[in-house]
Write a protein that holds these residues in place. Structure first.
Motif, PDB file in Angstrom:
ATOM      1  N   LEU A   9       0.815  -1.214   0.000  1.00  0.00           N
ATOM      2  CA  LEU A   9       0.000   0.000   0.000  1.00  0.00           C
ATOM      3  C   LEU A   9       0.852   1.269   0.000  1.00  0.00           C
ATOM      4  N   ARG A  10       2.178   1.088   0.073  1.00  0.00           N
ATOM      5  CA  ARG A  10       3.141   2.193   0.079  1.00  0.00           C
ATOM      6  C   ARG A  10       2.894   3.156   1.240  1.00  0.00           C
ATOM      7  N   LEU A  11       2.699   2.568   2.419  1.00  0.00           N
ATOM      8  CA  LEU A  11       2.492   3.361   3.633  1.00  0.00           C
ATOM      9  C   LEU A  11       3.656   3.169   4.585  1.00  0.00           C
ATOM     10  N   THR A  12       4.011   4.241   5.286  1.00  0.00           N
ATOM     11  CA  THR A  12       4.956   4.074   6.386  1.00  0.00           C
ATOM     12  C   THR A  12       4.211   3.419   7.543  1.00  0.00           C
ATOM     13  N   GLN A  13       4.947   2.925   8.504  1.00  0.00           N
ATOM     14  CA  GLN A  13       4.294   2.332   9.674  1.00  0.00           C
ATOM     15  C   GLN A  13       3.419   3.369  10.377  1.00  0.00           C
ATOM     16  N   LYS A  14       3.929   4.573  10.506  1.00  0.00           N
ATOM     17  CA  LYS A  14       3.174   5.632  11.188  1.00  0.00           C
ATOM     18  C   LYS A  14       1.880   5.966  10.443  1.00  0.00           C
ATOM     19  N   ARG A  15       1.988   6.114   9.125  1.00  0.00           N
ATOM     20  CA  ARG A  15       0.795   6.463   8.322  1.00  0.00           C
ATOM     21  C   ARG A  15      -0.222   5.325   8.335  1.00  0.00           C
ATOM     22  N   ALA A  16       0.235   4.099   8.296  1.00  0.00           N
ATOM     23  CA  ALA A  16      -0.686   2.958   8.362  1.00  0.00           C
ATOM     24  C   ALA A  16      -1.456   2.967   9.670  1.00  0.00           C
ATOM     25  N   GLY A  17      -0.778   3.266  10.755  1.00  0.00           N
ATOM     26  CA  GLY A  17      -1.450   3.338  12.055  1.00  0.00           C
ATOM     27  C   GLY A  17      -2.485   4.442  12.118  1.00  0.00           C
ATOM     28  N   GLN A  18      -2.198   5.555  11.452  1.00  0.00           N
ATOM     29  CA  GLN A  18      -3.145   6.665  11.425  1.00  0.00           C
ATOM     30  C   GLN A  18      -4.367   6.342  10.576  1.00  0.00           C
ATOM     31  N   LEU A  19      -4.151   5.739   9.406  1.00  0.00           N
ATOM     32  CA  LEU A  19      -5.247   5.477   8.476  1.00  0.00           C
ATOM     33  C   LEU A  19      -6.055   4.231   8.831  1.00  0.00           C
ATOM     34  N   ILE A  20      -5.367   3.157   9.172  1.00  0.00           N
ATOM     35  CA  ILE A  20      -6.029   1.865   9.367  1.00  0.00           C
ATOM     36  C   ILE A  20      -6.429   1.659  10.820  1.00  0.00           C
ATOM     37  N   GLY A  21      -5.629   2.220  11.728  1.00  0.00           N
ATOM     38  CA  GLY A  21      -5.973   2.145  13.142  1.00  0.00           C
ATOM     39  C   GLY A  21      -4.837   1.648  14.006  1.00  0.00           C
ATOM     40  N   GLY A  22      -4.946   1.962  15.267  1.00  0.00           N
ATOM     41  CA  GLY A  22      -3.971   1.503  16.234  1.00  0.00           C
ATOM     42  C   GLY A  22      -3.022   2.580  16.713  1.00  0.00           C
TER      43      GLY A  22
END
Length: 132
Positions: free
Chosen positions: A76-89
């Motif tokens: 998905l070309r997301l950083t770990q931080k951005r994934a946490g913001q968008l997907i949750g957690g």
């Protein structure tokens, strides 16, 4: 050795854990006493067993393994931080999921499986986050 007073040696020995009838054997680091069979484990040693238990739980419960979480996030070309913001957690969640320190929830598993099949769904999450 706390039991016998004999010297302990640093090493790795097999350890088996069981969860809901399923078992997993892994290499457990620690200090071992040949005389008594006792062992002493540091906090870092215990991370090994905690991560093994999380892997076993994920397998039994049908959750994503850490390497699958990482593969999908990278796809998905997301950083770990951005994934946490968008997907949750939260901002540190994906680092913990991918290291195996934290078990991925059923909700995060479902979201990642859906995004893996249809990456365009990420635009919905981005719009939702931008509007908040």
């Amino acid at each position: 050795c706390p039991e016998t007073g004999a010297p302990m040696e640093r090493g790795v020995q097999p350890m088996t854990i069981t969860y809901k009838g399923q078992s997993l054997t892994f290499d457990m680091p620690g200090w071992y006493c040949a005389a008594s069979g006792e062992s002493v484990h540091s906090g870092e040693d215990m991370k090994v067993s905690d991560r093994a238990l999380n892997r076993l739980k994920a397998q039994v419960e049908g959750l994503l393994m850490p390497e699958e979480v990482r593969r999908i996030r990278k796809r998905l070309r997301l950083t770990q931080k951005r994934a946490g913001q968008l997907i949750g957690g939260g901002p540190n969640a994906f680092q913990k999921y991918e290291s195996g320190d934290v078990l991925v929830s059923h909700a995060i598993t479902s979201a990642l499986v859906l995004l893996d099949r249809d990456p365009d769904g990420l635009s919905v999450l981005k719009e939702r986050t931008a509007a908040a």
